[in-house]
Write an enzyme that holds these catalytic residues in place. Structure first.
Site, PDB file in Angstrom:
ATOM      1  N   LYS A 160       0.852  -1.185   0.000  1.00  9.98           N
ATOM      2  CA  LYS A 160       0.000   0.000   0.000  1.00  9.98           C
ATOM      3  C   LYS A 160       0.881   1.226   0.000  1.00  9.98           C
ATOM      4  CE  LYS A 160      -4.545   0.658   0.408  1.00  9.98           C
ATOM      5  NZ  LYS A 160      -5.572  -0.318   0.062  1.00  9.98           N
TER       6      LYS A 160
HETATM    7  N1  GLU Z   1      -7.324  -0.011  -3.097  1.00  8.73           N
HETATM    8  C1  GLU Z   1      -8.068  -1.184  -3.400  1.00  8.73           C
HETATM    9  C2  GLU Z   1      -8.122  -2.097  -2.196  1.00  8.73           C
HETATM   10  O1  GLU Z   1      -7.975  -1.672  -1.066  1.00  8.73           O
HETATM   11  C3  GLU Z   1      -7.615  -1.873  -4.689  1.00  8.73           C
HETATM   12  C4  GLU Z   1      -6.193  -2.320  -4.720  1.00  8.73           C
HETATM   13  C5  GLU Z   1      -5.747  -2.835  -6.089  1.00  8.73           C
HETATM   14  O2  GLU Z   1      -6.537  -2.887  -7.007  1.00  8.73           O
HETATM   15  O3  GLU Z   1      -4.560  -3.148  -6.179  1.00  8.73           O
HETATM   16  O4  GLU Z   1      -8.401  -3.262  -2.318  1.00  8.73           O
END
Ligand code: GLU
Length: 420
Positions: free
Chosen positions: A106
Site C-alpha cells: 500500500k
Molecule cells: N485499493 C483497493 C483495495 O484496497 C484496490 C487495490 C488494487 O486494485 O490493487 O483493495
C-alpha cells in the site's frame, strides 16, 4: 478517531487467532507480522500560490511471498506509517483469500487532494512516482487507486514511470483510464463485488435482495458504486452518508438522483442535497439504523467499542478496509451479527486489477462481459470457501477468511525457506 485505534492491532489479533486454529507455533508464522519493506519519502513542491510545502509519503510492501506486492495509493490527510502498514497487510490477506497471485502493499501521501488544483495533483503524483520508482514495477509492486486517488492519477503515474523507463510500462499500475491500458469495469469493480457479496450472504440466510433494507456509509468511489448496484438489484437503500452528514428515508432513497447530484460537482456534499421526505442524520446515527444490511464504505475503525453495542443491522458487509476494530468484532459476534470481512467483501477491486495486469501483459483487450463473469465466479468461489470453513470450525466469517488467507501466505513463505 484515527489516532485512538491502532489498525495494525486489529490485523494481528485475527492473524494470531487464525494461526492458533491452524496449529502454528509462533516460530512457524511470526514473519507474516512484519512488513517486508517500508519506504518513506518526502515530496517537496511549490503550490499554485507560490508557497512551498513538503508532503510525507509511503510505499510499504507487506508481503511478496505469493507474487508481486499489490495495493492502492491513498491520498488523505490522515495517512501515516502505521495505517499504511495495516492497509498493506490487509492487501496480502485479501489477495490470498480470493486467490489472485499477488502479495500485498500500500502507498499513501498525507495530503487532502480536494484542496489541490489539477496541476498541483499532477505534480504531486509525478514526484511521488519518481520517489517510489526504485521499489515498484510490474513484477515487484503494482499500485492502484484507493481513497482520494482516481483513474486520472493512475494515468499520470503510468506515464511518469514509463518515461523513467524510456518505454510504455502499462502494467506498472492498475485502475488506469480506458484507452491508457485500463480495463472495462475496473472503476465500479469494488462496488460490484460488494453487491455480489451482499447477495451471497443474504442467499445463505434465506433472504432476497429485493425489498431488503440497507444503509451505506461513505459516498466515495466504493460507497457510491455499491449503493448504485444495491439499488439496481431492488434493495431499499434507506440511508447513505458522506463526510458532511447522512440522509435517511424510510421507504428508500432515490440513489440515481443522489449520485447525479454528487457527480455534478466534486464539491457537492449531501448536507446541501434536497429531496422530499429525507431526514438529515449524523454518520454515527447512520451506523445505528435498524436496517437488514449495513455497508461501511468509508474509513477504518468506524465500528468500535463505543458504538458496536448499538448496531442494529443483522448483516454487515465491509466495503471499506478495516471498518471494525477487533473489540467491536467480538461484540458483534456475541450479538449474532454476520460480518462479511473486508478482505473478502471488497476484493472485487483487486480482482479486476489482476485482470487489468493480465490484459496489459497479453496486450489483449478484455470485454466488460468477460470481466463481470470472471469476477462473479471468483467472488462466489471465495465466499463459498470462507462460509464453509467458518461453519466447519464454528468461527466468524472473518476468522474463516483468515484461516484461508494466513495459510496461503504462510505456506508460500515456508516454500521459500522463510522459517529456516
Ligand atoms: N485499493 C483497493 C483495495 O484496497 C484496490 C487495490 C488494487 O486494485 O490493487 O483493495
Amino acid at each position: 478517531m484515527a489516532d485512538k485505534y491502532n489498525p495494525l492491532e486489529n490485523v494481528w489479533a485475527v492473524v494470531d487467532k487464525a494461526a492458533s486454529i491452524l496449529g502454528y507455533q509462533e516460530n512457524e508464522y511470526a514473519a507474516v507480522k512484519y512488513p517486508e519493506r517500508e519506504l518513506k519519502v518526502a515530496i517537496p513542491m511549490v503550490m499554485d500560490d507560490g508557497s512551498f510545502r513538503v508532503f510525507e509519503a509511503y510505499r510499504i510492501q507487506h508481503s511478496t511471498a505469493r507474487g508481486p506486492a499489490k495495493g492502492g495509493i491513498r491520498f488523505h490527510p490522515a495517512v501515516n506509517q502505521n495505517e499504511v502498514e495495516a492497509l498493506a497487510a490487509w492487501m496480502s490477506f485479501k489477495c490470498a483469500v480470493v486467490n489472485v497471485p499477488f502479495g500485498g502493499g500500500k502507498g499513501g501521501v498525507a495530503v487532502d487532494p480536494r484542496k489541490l488544483s489539477e496541476r498541483e495533483l499532477f505534480v504531486l503524483t509525478q514526484k511521488y512516482t519518481q520517489a517510489i520508482a526504485p521499489v515498484i514495477g510490474p513484477e515487484e509492486d503494482i499500485p492502484a487507486p484507493d481513497v482520494g486517488t482516481t483513474p486520472q492519477i493512475m494515468g499520470w503515474f503510468m506515464d511518469t514511470y514509463s518515461k523513467l523507463n524510456t518505454h510504455n510500462v502499462l502494467n506498472c499500475v492498475t485502475g488506469k483510464p480506458i484507452g491508457l491500458g485500463g480495463i472495462l469495469g475496473r472503476g465500479s469493480a469494488t462496488g460490484r463485488g460488494v453487491m455480489m457479496t451482499v447477495n451471497n450472504i443474504l442467499a445463505k440466510l434465506g433472504k432476497k435482495m429485493e425489498g431488503t433494507s440497507v444503509a451505506v456509509q461513505g459516498m466515495g468511489n466504493v460507497g457510491s458504486a455499491t449503493a448504485d448496484f444495491l439499488y439496481r438489484e431492488g434493495m431499499k437503500v434507506v440511508g447513505v452518508s458522506d463526510v458532511s452528514c447522512g440522509i435517511y428515508k424510510e421507504d428508500g432513497l432515490n440513489i440515481p438522483e443522489i449520485l447525479e447530484y454528487l457527480k455534478q460537482d466534486r464539491k457537492n456534499l449531501l448536507k446541501d442535497y434536497r429531496a422530499e421526505g429525507i431526514t438529515f442524520i449524523t454518520n454515527e446515527e447512520l451506523l445505528e439504523l435498524a436496517v437488514d444490511v449495513l455497508v461501511p464504505a468509508a474509513m477504518e475503525n468506524m465500528i468500535n467499542v463505543d458504538n458496536a453495542d448499538k448496531i442494529r443491522a443483522s448483516v454487515i458487509v465491509e466495503a471499506a478496509n478495516g471498518p471494525t476494530t477487533s473489540e467491536a468484532d467480538e461484540i458483534l459476534d456475541c450479538k449474532g451479527i454476520y460480518v462479511v470481512p473486508d478482505i473478502l467483501a471488497n476484493a472485487g477491486g483487486v480482482i479486476v486489477s489482476y485482470f487489468e495486469w493480465v490484459q496489459n501483459i497479453q496486450a489483449y483487450l478484455w470485454t466488460e462481459e468477460r470481466v463481470v463473469e470472471t469476477l462473479h465466479a471468483m467472488m462466489d468461489d471465495a465466499f463459498k470457501g470462507v462460509w464453509d470453513i467458518a461453519k466447519e470450525n464454528s468461527v466468524s466469517l472473518r476468522t474463516g477468511a483468515y484461516l484461508i488467507a494466513v495459510k496461503r501466505v504462510v505456506t508460500a513463505q515456508h516454500g521459500r525457506g522463510t522459517y529456516l
